[in-house]
Design a protein around this motif. Structure first.
Motif, mmCIF file in Angstrom:
data_model
loop_
_atom_site.group_PDB
_atom_site.id
_atom_site.type_symbol
_atom_site.label_atom_id
_atom_site.label_comp_id
_atom_site.label_asym_id
_atom_site.label_seq_id
_atom_site.Cartn_x
_atom_site.Cartn_y
_atom_site.Cartn_z
ATOM 1 N N ASN A 35 -27.293 -24.318 7.148
ATOM 2 C CA ASN A 35 -26.867 -23.194 6.310
ATOM 3 C C ASN A 35 -27.723 -23.042 5.064
ATOM 4 N N ASP A 36 -28.936 -23.581 5.105
ATOM 5 C CA ASP A 36 -29.905 -23.424 4.032
ATOM 6 C C ASP A 36 -31.026 -22.527 4.546
ATOM 7 N N SER A 37 -31.476 -21.593 3.720
ATOM 8 C CA SER A 37 -32.514 -20.651 4.173
ATOM 9 C C SER A 37 -33.801 -21.360 4.559
ATOM 10 N N GLN A 147 -26.637 -9.528 1.868
ATOM 11 C CA GLN A 147 -26.475 -10.877 1.368
ATOM 12 C C GLN A 147 -27.281 -11.805 2.273
ATOM 13 N N GLN A 151 -25.510 -19.117 5.012
ATOM 14 C CA GLN A 151 -24.311 -19.911 4.731
ATOM 15 C C GLN A 151 -23.275 -19.806 5.842
ATOM 16 N N TYR A 152 -23.424 -18.833 6.729
ATOM 17 C CA TYR A 152 -22.469 -18.643 7.810
ATOM 18 C C TYR A 152 -22.876 -19.371 9.092
ATOM 19 N N THR A 154 -22.661 -22.422 10.254
ATOM 20 C CA THR A 154 -22.029 -23.717 10.083
ATOM 21 C C THR A 154 -21.313 -24.121 11.365
#
Length: 281
Positions: A35-37, A147, A151-152, A154
């Motif tokens: 969930n990290d770019s 956005q 983060q989604y 997961t």
């Protein structure tokens, strides 16, 4: 300084901390959250007919100030030349490569043979980079990022995919964790598209065979409130509901002009904001 390449960058330096290689050369995933770019590489395929949509996506993407690597596969000579001659400061850090599989420079309509030919090469391009150890977020050019979506991504999943009409997977926005099982899945998808010989689009091709791999590959359908399809965002949602959207996908409508009009109607078109800013002077 941003880097650009006219052909694929050698991928000898594995930077994905989710991967390690055992002594028997078997690929093993540590299943850490992605969930990290910086865990992802964005992959897009673009032809000259949708260059303006790519510009629109890029304008919104740059507003998010992310450090995610971007690979653009040019599907005709015109757009390849355009991107290679563009100002590096405007493009950001981007790798540009010329597709060896297809050359179509016009906007093409859904369910035509040329459309199927373009999108049918999608699994091959995804596969090329999964096999080099990269987690790939494949996206269509007719999307807008309001956005950051990372983060989604997961949970203990291998793919995170937008849902279309709540019942099928949309291959225009799919995050694929690299690994033996996902590579097997995408390779099977690639082979199915070859067998179909442009008689079907890639999304129907994917949904028709993915159930054969569900015992090995875990797929997460993304929350439709955050990743709505076109019927939700453009037709059914009110302004308050639209505020929750992370990625807007302008799909399920035929024709470049129709997509453009709909983006402009929702004030999601960059030229309405910047008076026609181009990728280069």
């Amino acid at each position: 300084m941003a880097k650009r390449f006219s052909s694929r960058e050698p991928l000898n330096n594995m930077q994905n901390s989710a991967i390690r290689f055992e002594t028997n050369d078997t690929l093993v995933l540590s299943r850490k959250p992605l969930n990290d770019s910086r865990d992802w590489t964005i992959l897009m395929t673009v032809n000259n007919g949708y260059l303006d949509f790519f510009r629109n996506w890029l304008w919104h993407f740059k507003k998010l100030n992310l450090s995610t690597s971007l690979i653009v596969v040019a599907q005709d000579d015109l757009i390849h030349k355009e991107l290679m001659n563009s100002d590096v400061s405007i493009l950001g850090e981007m790798t540009v490569e010329r597709s060896v599989h297809v050359s179509i420079n016009s906007s093409v309509n859904f369910q035509t043979q040329q459309f199927n030919m373009l999108v049918g090469k999608r699994p091959q391009h995804i596969l090329d980079y999964l096999e080099r150890g990269k987690n790939i977020l494949y996206i269509d050019t007719d999307t807008v990022w309001l956005q950051a979506p990372f983060q989604y991504f997961t949970g203990d999943y291998d793919l995170w995919v937008q849902l279309d009409q709540g019942v099928s997977y949309c291959t225009g926005f799919m995050a694929v964790r690299t690994g033996a099982n996902t590579i097997e899945l995408i390779r099977a998808w690639r082979d199915r598209m070859i067998d179909l010989q442009n008689r079907m689009d890639d999304q129907n091709g994917f949904n028709g065979m993915v159930h054969n791999h569900e015992s090995k590959v875990r797929i997460k359908g993304l929350d439709t409130k955050r990743f709505p399809d076109e019927s939700q965002y453009f037709s059914n949602y009110n302004d308050k509901q639209r505020e929750d959207a992370v990625v807007v996908h302008n799909n399920c409508i035929i024709g470049h002009a129709s997509k453009l009009e709909r983006f402009k109607h929702m004030k999601l078109w960059y030229e309405d904001k910047l008076n026609g800013t181009k990728l280069h002077d």
